[in-house]
Design a protein around this motif. Structure first.
Motif, PDB file in Angstrom:
ATOM      1  N   ARG A  20      -0.491 -24.827  -0.944  1.00 28.75           N
ATOM      2  CA  ARG A  20       0.516 -23.852  -1.106  1.00 28.75           C
ATOM      3  C   ARG A  20       0.690 -22.829   0.312  1.00 28.75           C
ATOM      4  NH1 ARG A  20       3.657 -24.414  -5.808  1.00 28.75           N
ATOM      5  NH2 ARG A  20       2.436 -25.979  -7.165  1.00 28.75           N
ATOM      6  N   ILE A  21       1.839 -22.609   0.560  1.00 31.18           N
ATOM      7  CA  ILE A  21       2.213 -21.785   1.613  1.00 31.18           C
ATOM      8  C   ILE A  21       1.924 -20.289   1.278  1.00 31.18           C
ATOM      9  CG2 ILE A  21       3.928 -21.089   3.187  1.00 31.18           C
ATOM     10  CD1 ILE A  21       3.104 -23.862   3.833  1.00 31.18           C
ATOM     11  N   THR A  22       1.043 -19.465   2.065  1.00 28.54           N
ATOM     12  CA  THR A  22       0.784 -18.081   1.837  1.00 28.54           C
ATOM     13  C   THR A  22       1.189 -17.439   3.128  1.00 28.54           C
ATOM     14  OG1 THR A  22      -1.315 -18.328   2.866  1.00 28.54           O
ATOM     15  CG2 THR A  22      -1.188 -19.274   0.666  1.00 28.54           C
ATOM     16  N   ARG A  23       0.821 -16.153   2.902  1.00 28.91           N
ATOM     17  CA  ARG A  23       1.001 -15.134   3.961  1.00 28.91           C
ATOM     18  C   ARG A  23      -0.260 -14.683   4.508  1.00 28.91           C
ATOM     19  NH1 ARG A  23       4.652 -15.236   7.212  1.00 28.91           N
ATOM     20  NH2 ARG A  23       5.278 -12.815   7.357  1.00 28.91           N
ATOM     21  N   ALA A  24      -1.349 -15.356   4.545  1.00 31.23           N
ATOM     22  CA  ALA A  24      -2.657 -15.097   4.494  1.00 31.23           C
ATOM     23  C   ALA A  24      -3.252 -15.826   5.757  1.00 31.23           C
ATOM     24  CB  ALA A  24      -3.483 -15.409   3.253  1.00 31.23           C
ATOM     25  N   LEU A  25      -3.941 -15.252   6.485  1.00 33.28           N
ATOM     26  CA  LEU A  25      -4.796 -15.923   7.608  1.00 33.28           C
ATOM     27  C   LEU A  25      -5.603 -16.936   7.079  1.00 33.28           C
ATOM     28  CD1 LEU A  25      -5.026 -12.825  10.048  1.00 33.28           C
ATOM     29  CD2 LEU A  25      -3.537 -14.432  10.053  1.00 33.28           C
ATOM     30  N   PRO A  26      -6.227 -17.812   8.066  1.00 35.34           N
ATOM     31  CA  PRO A  26      -5.418 -18.228   9.340  1.00 35.34           C
ATOM     32  C   PRO A  26      -4.184 -18.915   9.097  1.00 35.34           C
ATOM     33  CG  PRO A  26      -6.801 -20.264   8.563  1.00 35.34           C
ATOM     34  CD  PRO A  26      -7.044 -19.092   7.622  1.00 35.34           C
ATOM     35  N   TRP A  27      -3.295 -18.596  10.210  1.00 36.59           N
ATOM     36  CA  TRP A  27      -1.786 -18.968  10.135  1.00 36.59           C
ATOM     37  C   TRP A  27      -1.601 -20.383  11.113  1.00 36.59           C
ATOM     38  CZ3 TRP A  27       2.351 -14.597  10.766  1.00 36.59           C
ATOM     39  CH2 TRP A  27       2.223 -13.593   9.309  1.00 36.59           C
ATOM     40  N   PHE A  28      -0.740 -20.902  10.638  1.00 36.06           N
ATOM     41  CA  PHE A  28      -0.320 -22.186  11.269  1.00 36.06           C
ATOM     42  C   PHE A  28       1.076 -21.976  11.724  1.00 36.06           C
ATOM     43  CE2 PHE A  28      -3.825 -23.393   8.413  1.00 36.06           C
ATOM     44  CZ  PHE A  28      -4.695 -23.789   9.195  1.00 36.06           C
ATOM     45  N   THR A  29       1.656 -23.109  12.521  1.00 32.30           N
ATOM     46  CA  THR A  29       2.971 -23.051  12.752  1.00 32.30           C
ATOM     47  C   THR A  29       3.747 -24.110  12.240  1.00 32.30           C
ATOM     48  OG1 THR A  29       2.604 -22.603  15.324  1.00 32.30           O
ATOM     49  CG2 THR A  29       4.481 -23.752  14.911  1.00 32.30           C
ATOM     50  N   TYR A  30       5.056 -23.535  11.693  1.00 31.56           N
ATOM     51  CA  TYR A  30       6.064 -24.541  11.002  1.00 31.56           C
ATOM     52  C   TYR A  30       6.386 -25.489  11.800  1.00 31.56           C
ATOM     53  CZ  TYR A  30      10.357 -25.718   8.548  1.00 31.56           C
ATOM     54  OH  TYR A  30      11.322 -26.512   8.164  1.00 31.56           O
TER      55      TYR A  30
END
Length: 236
Positions: free
Chosen positions: A157-167
C-alpha cells in the motif's frame, strides 16, 4: 484495458529542443520516446491508447497516425494547441474520461523509458474493478534529480511514511475517482494522497531500468545507453 499516455506538456527543461519538437516525439535509441511506450503497452496486450495533447498538438497525428503501424488503436484527447493549454495530470485525466470508459485504465508518461512489464498491471486492474482499491502506483528508487522521493510503500500500500520512493509515472486508475471532478488545470498530487491515506491506493516497486528524461544532456545519455543496451522493441 485502455491506456492514457500523457504528452501535453512542453518539457521546460528540454528546451530549446522541445520548442520545435514535442518532447515525447524526440528520439533516443533509434525511435521516438513515445514509441517506446506504445510498443511496451502493445506487448502487454494493451492496444487501445489515448494520447493527451496541447503543446505542438498538431505534430502528433501525422507521425503516429491511428496507431495501426504499431498494432494499436490511438485516439487523441486534445486540451489545446499550446503548452499554456495543458491541463496537468489530473486535469488531463478528467478531460480524457469520455474516451477512457468505465474500466480501470493505465496512465503513463510519454517521455519515460522503462523495461517495466505492463502485463503486471492486469491483476491490479482486476482488483480495482472488484473494489479492493481505487488506484495502483509503480515506484522506483529515488533518482539523483529527485533524492527526496514522493511517497512510501508498506505491505503493498502507498503510505506517507519513510522511506520514500519516487513515483515512476506509471499507474492504474479507476475512472470513478474522477467522476465528480470539474474540467480544469489540476495536478494529480497531492490530490491522490487523500485516497492513499485512506488505504485505497496499492503500490509496487520496480527495480529494473527506468529513465525520466529531463534535459538535452539526459537525452544524449539515454541515446547512448539504448544503443548499447536496447530494450525490447517489437510486440511479442
Amino acid at each position: 484495458m485502455k491506456a492514457l499516455i500523457f504528452a501535453a506538456g512542453r518539457g521546460e527543461r528540454m528546451r530549446p529542443l522541445s520548442d520545435q519538437i514535442a518532447k515525447p516525439l524526440l528520439s533516443a535509441g533509434g525511435k521516438r520516446l513515445i514509441e517506446w511506450q506504445i510498443e511496451a503497452l502493445a506487448r502487454a496486450g494493451i492496444h487501445d491508447l489515448i494520447i493527451n495533447l496541447a503543446h505542438l498538438a498538431e505534430s502528433f497525428e501525422p507521425v503516429l497516425g491511428d496507431g495501426l503501424h504499431y498494432g494499436v488503436r490511438i485516439q487523441y484527447a486534445r486540451e489545446g494547441s499550446s503548452a499554456e493549454d495543458a491541463l496537468e495530470t489530473l486535469g488531463g485525466i478528467v478531460n480524457a474520461l469520455p474516451l477512457l470508459g468505465s474500466a480501470p485504465f493505465v496512465a503513463v508518461s510519454g517521455d519515460i523509458i522503462t523495461d517495466f512489464d505492463y502485463r503486471h498491471l492486469q491483476a491490479h486492474a482486476q482488483a480495482i474493478s472488484l473494489g479492493a482499491a481505487d488506484a495502483h502506483l509503480v515506484l522506483v528508487d529515488n533518482p539523483p534529480f529527485h533524492p527526496g522521493g514522493d511517497m512510501g510503500l508498506a505491505h503493498g500500500r502507498i503510505t506517507r511514511a519513510l522511506p520514500w520512493f519516487t513515483y515512476a509515472n506509471i499507474a492504474v486508475l479507476a475512472p470513478r475517482l474522477f467522476a465528480s471532478e470539474a474540467r480544469g488545470k489540476k495536478k494529480l498530487f497531492p490530490w491522490l494522497y487523500a485516497f492513499a491515506d485512506g488505504g485505497r491506493v496499492t503500490g509496487e516497486k520496480h527495480s529494473g531500468r527506468w529513465f525520466n528524461i529531463g534535459t538535452p544532456a539526459d537525452l544524449d545519455v539515454l541515446d547512448s545507453e539504448l544503443r548499447e543496451r536496447p530494450l525490447p522493441s517489437s510486440a511479442q
